[in-house]
Design a protein around this motif. Structure first.
Motif, PDB file in Angstrom:
ATOM      1  N   ILE A  29       0.840  -1.208   0.000  1.00 57.08           N
ATOM      2  CA  ILE A  29       0.000   0.000   0.000  1.00 57.08           C
ATOM      3  C   ILE A  29       0.869   1.249   0.000  1.00 57.08           C
ATOM      4  N   ALA A  30       1.898   1.254   0.836  1.00 55.63           N
ATOM      5  CA  ALA A  30       2.788   2.419   0.909  1.00 55.63           C
ATOM      6  C   ALA A  30       3.474   2.667  -0.432  1.00 55.63           C
ATOM      7  N   ALA A  31       3.890   1.612  -1.121  1.00 51.47           N
ATOM      8  CA  ALA A  31       4.562   1.763  -2.415  1.00 51.47           C
ATOM      9  C   ALA A  31       3.604   2.325  -3.467  1.00 51.47           C
ATOM     10  N   VAL A  32       2.373   1.837  -3.498  1.00 47.20           N
ATOM     11  CA  VAL A  32       1.394   2.334  -4.471  1.00 47.20           C
ATOM     12  C   VAL A  32       1.100   3.810  -4.203  1.00 47.20           C
ATOM     13  N   ARG A  33       0.992   4.165  -2.945  1.00 42.88           N
ATOM     14  CA  ARG A  33       0.750   5.583  -2.612  1.00 42.88           C
ATOM     15  C   ARG A  33       1.959   6.443  -2.966  1.00 42.88           C
ATOM     16  N   PHE A  34       3.152   5.950  -2.695  1.00 45.86           N
ATOM     17  CA  PHE A  34       4.373   6.698  -3.009  1.00 45.86           C
ATOM     18  C   PHE A  34       4.515   6.897  -4.518  1.00 45.86           C
ATOM     19  N   LEU A  35       4.258   5.821  -5.255  1.00 46.86           N
ATOM     20  CA  LEU A  35       4.326   5.863  -6.719  1.00 46.86           C
ATOM     21  C   LEU A  35       2.947   6.284  -7.229  1.00 46.86           C
ATOM     22  N   ALA A  36       2.568   7.471  -6.963  1.00 52.34           N
ATOM     23  CA  ALA A  36       1.197   7.941  -7.171  1.00 52.34           C
ATOM     24  C   ALA A  36       0.764   7.969  -8.631  1.00 52.34           C
ATOM     25  N   ASP A  37       1.631   7.562  -9.543  1.00 48.87           N
ATOM     26  CA  ASP A  37       1.301   7.617 -10.972  1.00 48.87           C
ATOM     27  C   ASP A  37       0.795   6.284 -11.518  1.00 48.87           C
ATOM     28  N   HIS A  38       0.019   5.567 -10.710  1.00 51.28           N
ATOM     29  CA  HIS A  38      -0.600   4.318 -11.146  1.00 51.28           C
ATOM     30  C   HIS A  38       0.440   3.271 -11.547  1.00 51.28           C
ATOM     31  N   PRO A  39       1.235   2.817 -10.602  1.00 45.60           N
ATOM     32  CA  PRO A  39       2.318   1.889 -10.939  1.00 45.60           C
ATOM     33  C   PRO A  39       1.824   0.516 -11.387  1.00 45.60           C
ATOM     34  N   THR A  40       2.673  -0.151 -12.144  1.00 42.61           N
ATOM     35  CA  THR A  40       2.442  -1.554 -12.478  1.00 42.61           C
ATOM     36  C   THR A  40       2.917  -2.399 -11.294  1.00 42.61           C
ATOM     37  N   ALA A  41       2.592  -3.680 -11.309  1.00 42.58           N
ATOM     38  CA  ALA A  41       3.049  -4.579 -10.246  1.00 42.58           C
ATOM     39  C   ALA A  41       4.576  -4.617 -10.206  1.00 42.58           C
ATOM     40  N   GLU A  42       5.192  -4.589 -11.364  1.00 43.19           N
ATOM     41  CA  GLU A  42       6.655  -4.615 -11.443  1.00 43.19           C
ATOM     42  C   GLU A  42       7.257  -3.366 -10.797  1.00 43.19           C
ATOM     43  N   GLU A  43       6.646  -2.213 -11.029  1.00 41.98           N
ATOM     44  CA  GLU A  43       7.136  -0.971 -10.429  1.00 41.98           C
ATOM     45  C   GLU A  43       6.966  -0.977  -8.913  1.00 41.98           C
ATOM     46  N   VAL A  44       5.866  -1.547  -8.439  1.00 43.55           N
ATOM     47  CA  VAL A  44       5.657  -1.674  -6.987  1.00 43.55           C
ATOM     48  C   VAL A  44       6.732  -2.582  -6.403  1.00 43.55           C
ATOM     49  N   TYR A  45       6.963  -3.700  -7.056  1.00 46.34           N
ATOM     50  CA  TYR A  45       8.001  -4.632  -6.604  1.00 46.34           C
ATOM     51  C   TYR A  45       9.370  -3.949  -6.566  1.00 46.34           C
ATOM     52  N   ASP A  46       9.715  -3.241  -7.633  1.00 42.37           N
ATOM     53  CA  ASP A  46      11.015  -2.544  -7.690  1.00 42.37           C
ATOM     54  C   ASP A  46      11.148  -1.531  -6.563  1.00 42.37           C
ATOM     55  N   ARG A  47      10.081  -0.814  -6.274  1.00 40.17           N
ATOM     56  CA  ARG A  47      10.117   0.196  -5.202  1.00 40.17           C
ATOM     57  C   ARG A  47      10.351  -0.475  -3.849  1.00 40.17           C
ATOM     58  N   ILE A  48       9.639  -1.548  -3.578  1.00 40.33           N
ATOM     59  CA  ILE A  48       9.755  -2.216  -2.277  1.00 40.33           C
ATOM     60  C   ILE A  48      11.143  -2.826  -2.104  1.00 40.33           C
ATOM     61  N   THR A  49      11.685  -3.417  -3.167  1.00 35.89           N
ATOM     62  CA  THR A  49      12.994  -4.077  -3.037  1.00 35.89           C
ATOM     63  C   THR A  49      14.136  -3.089  -2.825  1.00 35.89           C
ATOM     64  N   MET A  50      13.884  -1.805  -3.038  1.00 36.79           N
ATOM     65  CA  MET A  50      14.921  -0.808  -2.742  1.00 36.79           C
ATOM     66  C   MET A  50      15.252  -0.824  -1.240  1.00 36.79           C
ATOM     67  N   GLU A  51      14.239  -1.059  -0.416  1.00 39.51           N
ATOM     68  CA  GLU A  51      14.437  -1.083   1.030  1.00 39.51           C
ATOM     69  C   GLU A  51      14.365  -2.491   1.616  1.00 39.51           C
ATOM     70  N   TYR A  52      13.641  -3.365   0.953  1.00 36.35           N
ATOM     71  CA  TYR A  52      13.455  -4.739   1.434  1.00 36.35           C
ATOM     72  C   TYR A  52      13.806  -5.716   0.313  1.00 36.35           C
ATOM     73  N   PRO A  53      15.103  -5.896   0.045  1.00 33.45           N
ATOM     74  CA  PRO A  53      15.508  -6.696  -1.122  1.00 33.45           C
ATOM     75  C   PRO A  53      15.137  -8.180  -1.036  1.00 33.45           C
ATOM     76  N   ASP A  54      14.788  -8.665   0.134  1.00 28.51           N
ATOM     77  CA  ASP A  54      14.478 -10.091   0.275  1.00 28.51           C
ATOM     78  C   ASP A  54      13.019 -10.431  -0.008  1.00 28.51           C
ATOM     79  N   ILE A  55      12.165  -9.438  -0.212  1.00 36.86           N
ATOM     80  CA  ILE A  55      10.753  -9.735  -0.478  1.00 36.86           C
ATOM     81  C   ILE A  55      10.636 -10.359  -1.868  1.00 36.86           C
ATOM     82  N   SER A  56       9.784 -11.348  -1.999  1.00 36.63           N
ATOM     83  CA  SER A  56       9.657 -12.022  -3.296  1.00 36.63           C
ATOM     84  C   SER A  56       8.629 -11.316  -4.174  1.00 36.63           C
ATOM     85  N   LYS A  57       8.814 -11.490  -5.465  1.00 41.54           N
ATOM     86  CA  LYS A  57       7.880 -10.915  -6.434  1.00 41.54           C
ATOM     87  C   LYS A  57       6.487 -11.506  -6.230  1.00 41.54           C
TER      88      LYS A  57
END
Length: 143
Positions: free
Chosen positions: A13-41
């Motif tokens: 939710i935080a990533a979608v709100r941060f990427l307020a330009d209607h991100p794709t799932a891939e963009e959400v994943y990329d944003r989250i892995t910047m801080e949490y690299p171990d989260i799976s796709k």
């Protein structure tokens, strides 16, 4: 049964709100892995779909493109640039619920809602094309 509010759901939710330009799932994943690299796709994708099913996020199906996710839950329209792929809300344009009744009348469907994505060329791409065109014209005049 209510879904648990896990850290993964909060991150999505935080990533979608941060990427307020209607991100794709891939963009959400990329944003989250910047801080949490171990989260799976798979975890990100599952949580996105779960949040949509729960009504906490919106999903916009884009013809010939990846689905987009939206933190604004009120019905509204979107527009996509066919040149650069920019995707955004159509501002200052009310949702038109009468369309649902008109489509129901001609199809016999019981309508839930409609989701329209307009396509066009954004002002930035129009400007870029005009500059390139004027440069070509100027270049031709020099010969």
């Amino acid at each position: 049964m209510a879904k648990r509010n896990t850290i993964q759901r909060q991150l999505v939710i935080a990533a979608v709100r941060f990427l307020a330009d209607h991100p794709t799932a891939e963009e959400v994943y990329d944003r989250i892995t910047m801080e949490y690299p171990d989260i799976s796709k798979g975890t990100v994708y599952r949580n996105l779909n779960s949040l949509v099913e729960s009504g906490l996020l919106g999903k916009v199906s884009v013809p010939n493109g990846a689905d987009r996710f939206d933190h604004i839950l009120a019905r509204h329209y979107h527009i996509k640039c066919t040149e650069c792929g920019k995707f955004m809300n159509v501002e200052n344009f009310d949702y038109i619920p009468d369309i649902d009744a008109k489509v129901a009348a001609v199809t016999g469907y019981k309508m839930n809602y409609h989701d329209i994505v307009f396509s066009g060329i954004c002002p930035e791409c129009q400007k870029k094309a005009a500059e390139e065109h004027s440069g070509e014209v100027l270049g031709e005049d020099k010969n």
